[in-house]
Design a protein around this motif. Structure first.
Motif, PDB file in Angstrom:
ATOM      1  N   GLY A   1       0.800  -1.225   0.000  1.00 19.84           N
ATOM      2  CA  GLY A   1       0.000   0.000   0.000  1.00 19.84           C
ATOM      3  C   GLY A   1       0.827   1.265   0.000  1.00 19.84           C
ATOM      4  O   GLY A   1       0.278   2.367   0.115  1.00 19.84           O
ATOM      5  N   ILE A   2       2.141   1.146  -0.138  1.00 21.75           N
ATOM      6  CA  ILE A   2       3.011   2.330  -0.193  1.00 21.75           C
ATOM      7  C   ILE A   2       3.181   2.694  -1.669  1.00 21.75           C
ATOM      8  O   ILE A   2       4.160   2.311  -2.322  1.00 21.75           O
ATOM      9  N   TRP A   3       2.229   3.430  -2.189  1.00 22.24           N
ATOM     10  CA  TRP A   3       2.126   3.670  -3.629  1.00 22.24           C
ATOM     11  C   TRP A   3       2.956   4.848  -4.112  1.00 22.24           C
ATOM     12  O   TRP A   3       3.321   4.931  -5.282  1.00 22.24           O
ATOM     13  N   TRP A   4       3.261   5.801  -3.234  1.00 25.45           N
ATOM     14  CA  TRP A   4       3.859   7.061  -3.675  1.00 25.45           C
ATOM     15  C   TRP A   4       5.305   6.921  -4.122  1.00 25.45           C
ATOM     16  O   TRP A   4       5.789   7.709  -4.922  1.00 25.45           O
ATOM     17  N   VAL A   5       6.012   5.911  -3.621  1.00 24.14           N
ATOM     18  CA  VAL A   5       7.432   5.762  -3.960  1.00 24.14           C
ATOM     19  C   VAL A   5       7.619   5.497  -5.452  1.00 24.14           C
ATOM     20  O   VAL A   5       8.547   6.019  -6.084  1.00 24.14           O
ATOM     21  N   ALA A   6       6.730   4.698  -6.032  1.00 23.46           N
ATOM     22  CA  ALA A   6       6.841   4.352  -7.454  1.00 23.46           C
ATOM     23  C   ALA A   6       5.968   5.232  -8.346  1.00 23.46           C
ATOM     24  O   ALA A   6       6.286   5.433  -9.520  1.00 23.46           O
ATOM     25  N   LEU A   7       4.870   5.763  -7.801  1.00 20.48           N
ATOM     26  CA  LEU A   7       3.910   6.495  -8.633  1.00 20.48           C
ATOM     27  C   LEU A   7       4.496   7.770  -9.217  1.00 20.48           C
ATOM     28  O   LEU A   7       4.402   8.007 -10.433  1.00 20.48           O
ATOM     29  N   PHE A   8       5.103   8.607  -8.419  1.00 19.34           N
ATOM     30  CA  PHE A   8       5.525   9.928  -8.886  1.00 19.34           C
ATOM     31  C   PHE A   8       6.673   9.871  -9.900  1.00 19.34           C
ATOM     32  O   PHE A   8       6.619  10.572 -10.922  1.00 19.34           O
ATOM     33  N   PRO A   9       7.704   9.054  -9.699  1.00 19.59           N
ATOM     34  CA  PRO A   9       8.696   8.929 -10.778  1.00 19.59           C
ATOM     35  C   PRO A   9       8.110   8.290 -12.038  1.00 19.59           C
ATOM     36  O   PRO A   9       8.520   8.620 -13.150  1.00 19.59           O
ATOM     37  N   GLY A  10       7.129   7.389 -11.871  1.00 21.88           N
ATOM     38  CA  GLY A  10       6.462   6.817 -13.045  1.00 21.88           C
ATOM     39  C   GLY A  10       5.710   7.876 -13.828  1.00 21.88           C
ATOM     40  O   GLY A  10       5.742   7.899 -15.070  1.00 21.88           O
ATOM     41  N   LEU A  11       5.030   8.777 -13.122  1.00 20.68           N
ATOM     42  CA  LEU A  11       4.332   9.878 -13.795  1.00 20.68           C
ATOM     43  C   LEU A  11       5.317  10.816 -14.485  1.00 20.68           C
ATOM     44  O   LEU A  11       5.022  11.369 -15.543  1.00 20.68           O
ATOM     45  N   ALA A  12       6.500  10.986 -13.892  1.00 24.14           N
ATOM     46  CA  ALA A  12       7.522  11.828 -14.514  1.00 24.14           C
ATOM     47  C   ALA A  12       7.983  11.231 -15.847  1.00 24.14           C
ATOM     48  O   ALA A  12       8.209  11.955 -16.823  1.00 24.14           O
ATOM     49  N   ILE A  13       8.111   9.906 -15.902  1.00 16.74           N
ATOM     50  CA  ILE A  13       8.469   9.245 -17.158  1.00 16.74           C
ATOM     51  C   ILE A  13       7.391   9.483 -18.211  1.00 16.74           C
ATOM     52  O   ILE A  13       7.688   9.831 -19.362  1.00 16.74           O
ATOM     53  N   VAL A  14       6.129   9.309 -17.814  1.00 19.97           N
ATOM     54  CA  VAL A  14       5.012   9.531 -18.738  1.00 19.97           C
ATOM     55  C   VAL A  14       5.029  10.980 -19.242  1.00 19.97           C
ATOM     56  O   VAL A  14       4.869  11.243 -20.429  1.00 19.97           O
ATOM     57  N   PHE A  15       5.222  11.913 -18.342  1.00 17.98           N
ATOM     58  CA  PHE A  15       5.244  13.336 -18.671  1.00 17.98           C
ATOM     59  C   PHE A  15       6.332  13.638 -19.703  1.00 17.98           C
ATOM     60  O   PHE A  15       6.097  14.331 -20.703  1.00 17.98           O
ATOM     61  N   SER A  16       7.532  13.116 -19.481  1.00 21.09           N
ATOM     62  CA  SER A  16       8.658  13.406 -20.362  1.00 21.09           C
ATOM     63  C   SER A  16       8.505  12.734 -21.720  1.00 21.09           C
ATOM     64  O   SER A  16       8.747  13.358 -22.760  1.00 21.09           O
ATOM     65  N   VAL A  17       8.092  11.472 -21.728  1.00 20.10           N
ATOM     66  CA  VAL A  17       7.916  10.766 -23.001  1.00 20.10           C
ATOM     67  C   VAL A  17       6.785  11.404 -23.810  1.00 20.10           C
ATOM     68  O   VAL A  17       6.887  11.556 -25.040  1.00 20.10           O
ATOM     69  N   LEU A  18       5.700  11.809 -23.141  1.00 20.07           N
ATOM     70  CA  LEU A  18       4.600  12.478 -23.827  1.00 20.07           C
ATOM     71  C   LEU A  18       5.071  13.771 -24.476  1.00 20.07           C
ATOM     72  O   LEU A  18       4.653  14.116 -25.588  1.00 20.07           O
ATOM     73  N   THR A  19       5.952  14.490 -23.797  1.00 15.04           N
ATOM     74  CA  THR A  19       6.490  15.739 -24.344  1.00 15.04           C
ATOM     75  C   THR A  19       7.128  15.513 -25.707  1.00 15.04           C
ATOM     76  O   THR A  19       6.804  16.188 -26.690  1.00 15.04           O
ATOM     77  N   PHE A  20       8.024  14.554 -25.781  1.00 16.35           N
ATOM     78  CA  PHE A  20       8.759  14.336 -27.027  1.00 16.35           C
ATOM     79  C   PHE A  20       7.907  13.613 -28.068  1.00 16.35           C
ATOM     80  O   PHE A  20       8.148  13.758 -29.271  1.00 16.35           O
ATOM     81  N   ALA A  21       6.914  12.849 -27.626  1.00 15.12           N
ATOM     82  CA  ALA A  21       5.984  12.246 -28.583  1.00 15.12           C
ATOM     83  C   ALA A  21       5.173  13.330 -29.284  1.00 15.12           C
ATOM     84  O   ALA A  21       4.966  13.282 -30.510  1.00 15.12           O
ATOM     85  N   LEU A  22       4.704  14.314 -28.520  1.00 13.97           N
ATOM     86  CA  LEU A  22       3.949  15.427 -29.108  1.00 13.97           C
ATOM     87  C   LEU A  22       4.826  16.239 -30.054  1.00 13.97           C
ATOM     88  O   LEU A  22       4.395  16.608 -31.156  1.00 13.97           O
ATOM     89  N   LEU A  23       6.056  16.512 -29.633  1.00 13.08           N
ATOM     90  CA  LEU A  23       6.961  17.285 -30.482  1.00 13.08           C
ATOM     91  C   LEU A  23       7.293  16.519 -31.768  1.00 13.08           C
ATOM     92  O   LEU A  23       7.330  17.102 -32.859  1.00 13.08           O
ATOM     93  N   GLY A  24       7.530  15.219 -31.643  1.00 19.52           N
ATOM     94  CA  GLY A  24       7.848  14.421 -32.821  1.00 19.52           C
ATOM     95  C   GLY A  24       6.687  14.328 -33.795  1.00 19.52           C
ATOM     96  O   GLY A  24       6.861  14.474 -35.009  1.00 19.52           O
ATOM     97  N   ASP A  25       5.478  14.092 -33.274  1.00 18.88           N
ATOM     98  CA  ASP A  25       4.304  14.000 -34.133  1.00 18.88           C
ATOM     99  C   ASP A  25       4.016  15.331 -34.808  1.00 18.88           C
ATOM    100  O   ASP A  25       3.689  15.374 -36.007  1.00 18.88           O
ATOM    101  N   SER A  26       4.145  16.427 -34.071  1.00 22.73           N
ATOM    102  CA  SER A  26       3.887  17.749 -34.640  1.00 22.73           C
ATOM    103  C   SER A  26       4.940  18.111 -35.683  1.00 22.73           C
ATOM    104  O   SER A  26       4.614  18.686 -36.726  1.00 22.73           O
ATOM    105  N   ALA A  27       6.202  17.772 -35.412  1.00 23.12           N
ATOM    106  CA  ALA A  27       7.259  18.046 -36.380  1.00 23.12           C
ATOM    107  C   ALA A  27       7.033  17.262 -37.669  1.00 23.12           C
ATOM    108  O   ALA A  27       7.276  17.770 -38.772  1.00 23.12           O
TER     109      ALA A  27
END
Length: 281
Positions: A243-269
């Motif tokens: 039940g200790i969810w925060w240790v893995a959740l927030f860095p996982g969201l950071a990965i999603v955030f960063s990959v989404l950034t470059f996916a949007l830039l790549g698709d738009s380019a």
């Protein structure tokens, strides 16, 4: 300013604007990490281990008592440093290689393509684990391994464009005017062949972020106490069942955030610079 507005209003402009805004957030985290992070990202505090998110520790603490928010902020530097450096080296190596083997067709070109086939025949993640294990689990070794894995991608893209462009009338005209092979390759062919490789940069950075995090997750990337998203997710995954969810959740969201950034830039380019990918409204 008007040119920028017109650029963002064109095809893929909305995705480009969102991607640039997300990239700006990460750039701020990279530059101002010492001022944003309230704690040291590598200092353990066992007395405050596994604390849930609170005003004192926004993302909670991990099993060693290190502040997760501070580590997520500093990990932006590590993950983007590895990914951007790897893709930059792959681009710098792959483009001239693809230009040469596309322009000169012979045994050397065939040998290079067979070497690329050999490298790409292995699963990328498995080959990455093997190479990092051999070279050592250091930040720059991970970047070098990723550069080796991505170089064939850029070389193949450039080669495919060069094979078409070298038969165009403007190339024949340049040759008839007395231009050397070097002039033809770098002044006439390369500027017209770069678009697919430039578009691929953002996509490759996103893939490099995932590979970096994946290698660290399985223990083949960087080592503790270096703040790295995949390593943080790996350390927190063991506590998820408790039940200790925060240790893995927030860095996982950071990965999603960063990959989404470059996916949007790549698709738009791709929509902006590749006319074949544009769709009618």
């Amino acid at each position: 300013m008007n040119k920028l507005s017109a650029f963002l209003r064109g095809p893929g402009g909305r995705g480009m604007a969102i991607g640039l805004a997300l990239l700006l957030v990460q750039a701020i985290a990279i530059v101002f990490a010492p001022w944003i992070a309230p704690y040291s990202p590598v200092t353990a505090d066992p007395l405050n281990a596994l604390l849930p998110p609170s005003w004192q520790h926004l993302f909670g603490t991990d099993v060693s008592g290190m502040d997760i928010f501070s580590r997520v902020i500093y990990a932006t530097r590590i993950n983007l440093l590895i990914s951007v450096t790897a893709v930059a080296f792959a681009f710098a190596l792959g483009v001239p290689i693809g230009l040469v083997i596309g322009y000169y067709r012979g045994w050397a070109s065939s040998l290079a393509m067979r070497l690329f086939d050999f490298v790409q025949s292995f699963p990328v993640f498995v080959l990455g684990m093997v190479l990092v294990s051999v070279m050592g689990q250091e930040i720059w070794n991970v970047a070098i391994v990723l550069a080796v894995l991505f170089t064939p991608v850029f070389a193949r893209l450039i080669r495919a464009e060069v094979l078409s462009l070298r038969e165009r009338p403007f190339t024949a005209a340049a040759r008839c005017s007395g231009a050397t092979d070097i002039d033809i390759m770098f002044r006439h062919i390369l500027p017209n062949a770069l678009t697919p490789a430039i578009v691929q940069i953002s996509i490759s950075i996103g893939m490099a972020i995932l590979l970096t995090a994946g290698l660290s997750f399985v223990g083949a990337g960087v080592r503790m106490p270096v703040p790295e998203w995949g390593l943080m997710v790996s350390n927190g995954a063991q506590q998820m069942i408790l039940g200790i969810w925060w240790v893995a959740l927030f860095p996982g969201l950071a990965i999603v955030f960063s990959v989404l950034t470059f996916a949007l830039l790549g698709d738009s380019a791709k929509q902006k610079f590749d006319p074949h990918s544009r769709t009618l409204p």
